[in-house]
Each structure stands twice: as C-alpha cells, then as structure tokens.
Motif scaffolding. Sequence first.
Motif, PDB file in Angstrom:
ATOM      1  N   VAL A  59       2.812   0.607  -4.580  1.00  0.00           N
ATOM      2  CA  VAL A  59       3.762  -0.465  -4.869  1.00  0.00           C
ATOM      3  C   VAL A  59       3.020  -1.700  -5.384  1.00  0.00           C
ATOM      4  O   VAL A  59       3.455  -2.353  -6.335  1.00  0.00           O
ATOM      5  CB  VAL A  59       4.588  -0.787  -3.599  1.00  0.00           C
ATOM      6  N   GLY A  60       1.896  -2.004  -4.760  1.00  0.00           N
ATOM      7  CA  GLY A  60       1.110  -3.173  -5.153  1.00  0.00           C
ATOM      8  C   GLY A  60       0.634  -3.146  -6.587  1.00  0.00           C
ATOM      9  O   GLY A  60       0.393  -4.196  -7.190  1.00  0.00           O
ATOM     10  N   GLU A  61       0.500  -1.962  -7.157  1.00  0.00           N
ATOM     11  CA  GLU A  61       0.031  -1.836  -8.534  1.00  0.00           C
ATOM     12  C   GLU A  61       1.092  -2.209  -9.565  1.00  0.00           C
ATOM     13  O   GLU A  61       0.749  -2.588 -10.691  1.00  0.00           O
ATOM     14  CB  GLU A  61      -0.442  -0.406  -8.809  1.00  0.00           C
ATOM     15  N   GLY A  86       0.792  -1.231   0.000  1.00  0.00           N
ATOM     16  CA  GLY A  86       0.000   0.000   0.000  1.00  0.00           C
ATOM     17  C   GLY A  86       0.818   1.272   0.000  1.00  0.00           C
ATOM     18  O   GLY A  86       0.283   2.368  -0.177  1.00  0.00           O
ATOM     19  N   ALA A  87       2.127   1.150   0.184  1.00  0.00           N
ATOM     20  CA  ALA A  87       2.996   2.333   0.145  1.00  0.00           C
ATOM     21  C   ALA A  87       3.053   2.867  -1.278  1.00  0.00           C
ATOM     22  O   ALA A  87       2.831   2.136  -2.243  1.00  0.00           O
ATOM     23  CB  ALA A  87       4.396   1.965   0.629  1.00  0.00           C
ATOM     24  N   MET A 117       5.106   4.872 -18.709  1.00  0.00           N
ATOM     25  CA  MET A 117       3.653   4.826 -18.853  1.00  0.00           C
ATOM     26  C   MET A 117       2.995   6.150 -18.473  1.00  0.00           C
ATOM     27  O   MET A 117       1.773   6.260 -18.484  1.00  0.00           O
ATOM     28  CB  MET A 117       3.075   3.680 -18.001  1.00  0.00           C
ATOM     29  N   GLY A 118       3.807   7.133 -18.085  1.00  0.00           N
ATOM     30  CA  GLY A 118       3.265   8.440 -17.739  1.00  0.00           C
ATOM     31  C   GLY A 118       2.486   8.469 -16.438  1.00  0.00           C
ATOM     32  O   GLY A 118       1.620   9.322 -16.245  1.00  0.00           O
ATOM     33  N   ARG A 119       2.789   7.555 -15.535  1.00  0.00           N
ATOM     34  CA  ARG A 119       2.081   7.504 -14.255  1.00  0.00           C
ATOM     35  C   ARG A 119       2.834   8.322 -13.213  1.00  0.00           C
ATOM     36  O   ARG A 119       3.985   8.686 -13.395  1.00  0.00           O
ATOM     37  CB  ARG A 119       1.960   6.046 -13.793  1.00  0.00           C
ATOM     38  N   SER A 120       2.192   8.556 -12.095  1.00  0.00           N
ATOM     39  CA  SER A 120       2.800   9.318 -11.011  1.00  0.00           C
ATOM     40  C   SER A 120       3.268   8.378  -9.898  1.00  0.00           C
ATOM     41  O   SER A 120       2.483   7.563  -9.396  1.00  0.00           O
ATOM     42  CB  SER A 120       1.793  10.308 -10.424  1.00  0.00           C
ATOM     43  N   SER A 121       4.521   8.519  -9.506  1.00  0.00           N
ATOM     44  CA  SER A 121       5.052   7.691  -8.422  1.00  0.00           C
ATOM     45  C   SER A 121       4.471   8.102  -7.070  1.00  0.00           C
ATOM     46  O   SER A 121       4.499   7.335  -6.119  1.00  0.00           O
ATOM     47  CB  SER A 121       6.576   7.767  -8.384  1.00  0.00           C
TER      48      SER A 121
END
Length: 148
Positions: free
Chosen positions: A75-77, A24-25, A66-70
């Motif tokens: 983490v699980g994703e 979940g982090a 992928m243009g996602r936000s860290s």
Amino acid sequence: MEVRDPISGILKGKDGPVWSIAPGATVYEALELMADKEIGALLVEHGGEIVGLLSERDYARKIILMGRSSRTTTVGEIMVSPPITVTADCSVDEAMRTMTQHRVRHLPVLNRSGRALGIVSIGDCVKWVITSHEKTIEQLHSYIAGQF
C-alpha cells in the motif's frame, strides 16, 4: 440542508467506522478490505498517524495499468501521501472545490486535533447537493402555492 453546510453533516448520515490499513499491507489485502466493507478508499495509518490514502482509482492506475502485482506491491508504494484532507467545519461546496482542484474523489475529514472522523466521496457530496436542491424546490412550490 444546504451546500454551505459543514461536511460533518454528510458524515452524520454515514454508518460505520473509519476503515484503515497499514502501509506495509499488500494492495491485494487493501482491495479485499474495500470489497468486504463496500468502500472505495482506505486511510493508511502508521503508528496512529494518517500517512496516506488508497483508493480503487490508485489501484487501477498504479497497479493494473502499470502491469504490477497487487499481491506483492505494498500500500505504501502506491498510496497518495500526504492525503488531501478537510476539517469537519469545511462546507460541502468547499470540499467539492477541493476535490476538483486536486483531482481526487475521496477526502479524509479530520477534527481539529488531526484525528480522522471519516471519508467523504464526491458521490456523497453530489447526493447532498441534489437533496439540497430538491428541498429548495419543494419550499418554492409551497411558497408559490400559498402553503407557507
């Protein structure tokens, strides 16, 4: 020191604890931890169980590209689940074959009860093999020179 030695030999030369993070982090939190500890991968644990592995490579391929936000992705994703693992009695050359076959650069090493003993990287294995070859060459030089 030989390539057929157990991977536990590599772990003995590594200092420090086995670092982990919860699924979940955020990926950003994981990156901060990896940067702080100067490591390239983290075990992902939930309820005392290993549920995945997150590496810098996962970040590069699943967040940046992928243009996602860290800061909002967990983490699980993006973790690799289930992680490819080896046991402590696995040989160094077998671990390298496993990494090559599965195209991974980090392997969690587990004891027989499934508890994590550490993580080995492809770099750790290559260093072991090079040192092994250097020692063999030294022994052969000594033998040839009659210094055995």
